[in-house]
Design a protein around this motif. Structure first.
Motif, PDB file in Angstrom:
ATOM      1  N   ALA A  45       0.834  -1.199   0.000  1.00  0.00           N
ATOM      2  CA  ALA A  45       0.000   0.000   0.000  1.00  0.00           C
ATOM      3  C   ALA A  45       0.867   1.246   0.000  1.00  0.00           C
ATOM      4  O   ALA A  45       0.653   2.179   0.772  1.00  0.00           O
ATOM      5  N   VAL A  46       1.882   1.241  -0.879  1.00  0.00           N
ATOM      6  CA  VAL A  46       2.818   2.357  -0.958  1.00  0.00           C
ATOM      7  C   VAL A  46       2.523   3.190  -2.202  1.00  0.00           C
ATOM      8  O   VAL A  46       1.671   2.836  -3.024  1.00  0.00           O
ATOM      9  N   LYS A  47       3.249   4.274  -2.373  1.00  0.00           N
ATOM     10  CA  LYS A  47       3.114   5.093  -3.573  1.00  0.00           C
ATOM     11  C   LYS A  47       3.827   4.396  -4.741  1.00  0.00           C
ATOM     12  O   LYS A  47       4.803   3.646  -4.526  1.00  0.00           O
ATOM     13  N   PRO A  48       3.375   4.627  -5.987  1.00  0.00           N
ATOM     14  CA  PRO A  48       3.964   3.934  -7.139  1.00  0.00           C
ATOM     15  C   PRO A  48       5.487   3.982  -7.218  1.00  0.00           C
ATOM     16  O   PRO A  48       6.103   2.954  -7.544  1.00  0.00           O
ATOM     17  N   PRO A  49       6.154   5.119  -6.911  1.00  0.00           N
ATOM     18  CA  PRO A  49       7.625   5.122  -7.005  1.00  0.00           C
ATOM     19  C   PRO A  49       8.312   4.157  -6.031  1.00  0.00           C
ATOM     20  O   PRO A  49       9.477   3.815  -6.231  1.00  0.00           O
ATOM     21  N   ASP A  50       7.613   3.748  -4.975  1.00  0.00           N
ATOM     22  CA  ASP A  50       8.209   2.865  -3.973  1.00  0.00           C
ATOM     23  C   ASP A  50       7.935   1.389  -4.220  1.00  0.00           C
ATOM     24  O   ASP A  50       8.416   0.531  -3.474  1.00  0.00           O
ATOM     25  N   VAL A  51       7.165   1.082  -5.247  1.00  0.00           N
ATOM     26  CA  VAL A  51       6.757  -0.302  -5.485  1.00  0.00           C
ATOM     27  C   VAL A  51       7.947  -1.208  -5.754  1.00  0.00           C
ATOM     28  O   VAL A  51       8.058  -2.309  -5.191  1.00  0.00           O
ATOM     29  N   ASP A  52       8.865  -0.781  -6.608  1.00  0.00           N
ATOM     30  CA  ASP A  52       9.974  -1.648  -6.992  1.00  0.00           C
ATOM     31  C   ASP A  52      10.820  -2.051  -5.786  1.00  0.00           C
ATOM     32  O   ASP A  52      11.279  -3.194  -5.691  1.00  0.00           O
ATOM     33  N   THR A  53      11.038  -1.121  -4.858  1.00  0.00           N
ATOM     34  CA  THR A  53      11.821  -1.429  -3.667  1.00  0.00           C
ATOM     35  C   THR A  53      11.138  -2.499  -2.823  1.00  0.00           C
ATOM     36  O   THR A  53      11.771  -3.447  -2.345  1.00  0.00           O
ATOM     37  N   VAL A  54       9.829  -2.367  -2.665  1.00  0.00           N
ATOM     38  CA  VAL A  54       9.071  -3.339  -1.874  1.00  0.00           C
ATOM     39  C   VAL A  54       9.058  -4.696  -2.562  1.00  0.00           C
ATOM     40  O   VAL A  54       9.245  -5.744  -1.919  1.00  0.00           O
ATOM     41  N   VAL A  55       8.844  -4.689  -3.871  1.00  0.00           N
ATOM     42  CA  VAL A  55       8.794  -5.951  -4.616  1.00  0.00           C
ATOM     43  C   VAL A  55      10.145  -6.669  -4.579  1.00  0.00           C
ATOM     44  O   VAL A  55      10.207  -7.903  -4.520  1.00  0.00           O
ATOM     45  N   ALA A  56      11.231  -5.896  -4.591  1.00  0.00           N
ATOM     46  CA  ALA A  56      12.553  -6.502  -4.507  1.00  0.00           C
ATOM     47  C   ALA A  56      12.729  -7.239  -3.181  1.00  0.00           C
ATOM     48  O   ALA A  56      13.314  -8.334  -3.137  1.00  0.00           O
ATOM     49  N   GLU A  57      12.215  -6.661  -2.101  1.00  0.00           N
ATOM     50  CA  GLU A  57      12.273  -7.338  -0.800  1.00  0.00           C
ATOM     51  C   GLU A  57      11.412  -8.601  -0.806  1.00  0.00           C
ATOM     52  O   GLU A  57      11.789  -9.638  -0.275  1.00  0.00           O
TER      53      GLU A  57
END
Length: 282
Positions: free
Chosen positions: A67-79
């Motif tokens: 439930a983050v902002k679009p620019p932060d998605v890649d960082t979360v998905v990498a984790e």
């Protein structure tokens, strides 16, 4: 019971957290990741929930809600990708649930190991008051059981429907943007009431309660014995409209003013804009 990690403590993340707790989900089964210290402190104090880092929140989670902002998605998905890659034993991999607007399941799957389970959800702002409308679609590898599990989570904050992903832009245009259409109509009705001689507070109270009561009438018609729901609004409108009466006169003006055409154009415009903002793997 499934352990749920909510990544992002913004409005939608907090709404889901509050809804799950109100529905009886044990606080020990919930964990939140929030990057801003003051916000993390506020969430922890308000809900007595563990607020930690993204990596720690995901550990041992069965469902990870992004439930983050679009620019932060890649960082979360990498984790999340590290978590899926490291899954061992009989415990199944967790399912990744995204409520980030415009991010497709295909995009997420392209960033994850093959076979990762993804479910995309489009909620709307009334989830904040437990009355949201959410639409779900499954990625290629999510099981029917996982989709049902995710639907049950979002039913804690309103209703949940399962749709094909190619319909989510239309969902955005109807229910995602829909609250704004409703608020605009209330604004217009209040202004018209004031022009007709009512005080603004009285016009506001009457308009808001009328909308709430009318919506409840529609909801009450959803029982098993009710006629087809897609005709319910028309049937209730006819019930309110006496031949030659005040409501009939008002409805003639709305129809001649192009209300239906304006609503259709608004929905089509929102759908087109949603398509333009879509983040895909292509």
């Amino acid at each position: 019971m499934a352990r749920i990690a909510i990544i992002g403590g913004g409005n939608m993340g907090e709404a889901l957290l509050g809804g799950l707790l109100a529905a009886g989900r044990p606080v020990k089964d919930l964990v939140v990741a929030e990057q801003y210290p003051e916000r993390a402190k506020q969430l922890s104090a308000t809900y007595s929930v563990l607020v930690t880092t993204v990596a720690d929140a995901m550990e041992n989670a069965d469902v990870v809600v992004v439930a983050v902002k679009p620019p932060d998605v890649d960082t979360v998905v990498a984790e999340f990708a590290k978590l899926v890659t490291g899954a061992t034993g009989d415990k199944p991999d967790p399912v990744l649930v995204t409520i980030v607007a415009g991010v497709t399941t295909g995009y997420l799957e392209s960033k994850l190991p093959a076979g990762a389970a993804v479910v995309r959800v489009m909620p709307n702002t009334p989830v904040k008051v437990g009355a949201g409308a959410s639409a779900l679609c499954r990625g290629r590898f999510a099981t029917p059981e996982q989709v049902t599990q995710v639907a049950e989570l979002f039913e804690c904050v309103g209703s949940a429907a399962i749709v094909p992903e190619d319909q989510l832009d239309a969902v955005t245009a109807v229910s995602g943007s829909g609250p704004a259409y409703f608020f605009l109509l209330v604004e217009a009705l209040v202004d018209a009431g004031v022009a007709a001689g009512l005080s603004r507070p009285v016009a506001t109270d009457l308009a808001v309660q009328t909308m709430a009561g009318s919506a409840q009438m529609l909801l009450d018609e959803r029982g098993d014995s009710a006629p087809a729901l897609d005709t319910t609004a028309a049937r209730l409108r006819a019930m309110v409209t006496s031949p030659g009466g005040t409501t009939a006169a008002a409805l003639r003006e709305l129809e001649s003013g192009g209300l239906r055409t304006a609503v259709d154009r608004a929905v089509q415009a929102a759908k087109t804009r949603s398509e333009q903002l879509r983040i895909t793997s292509e």
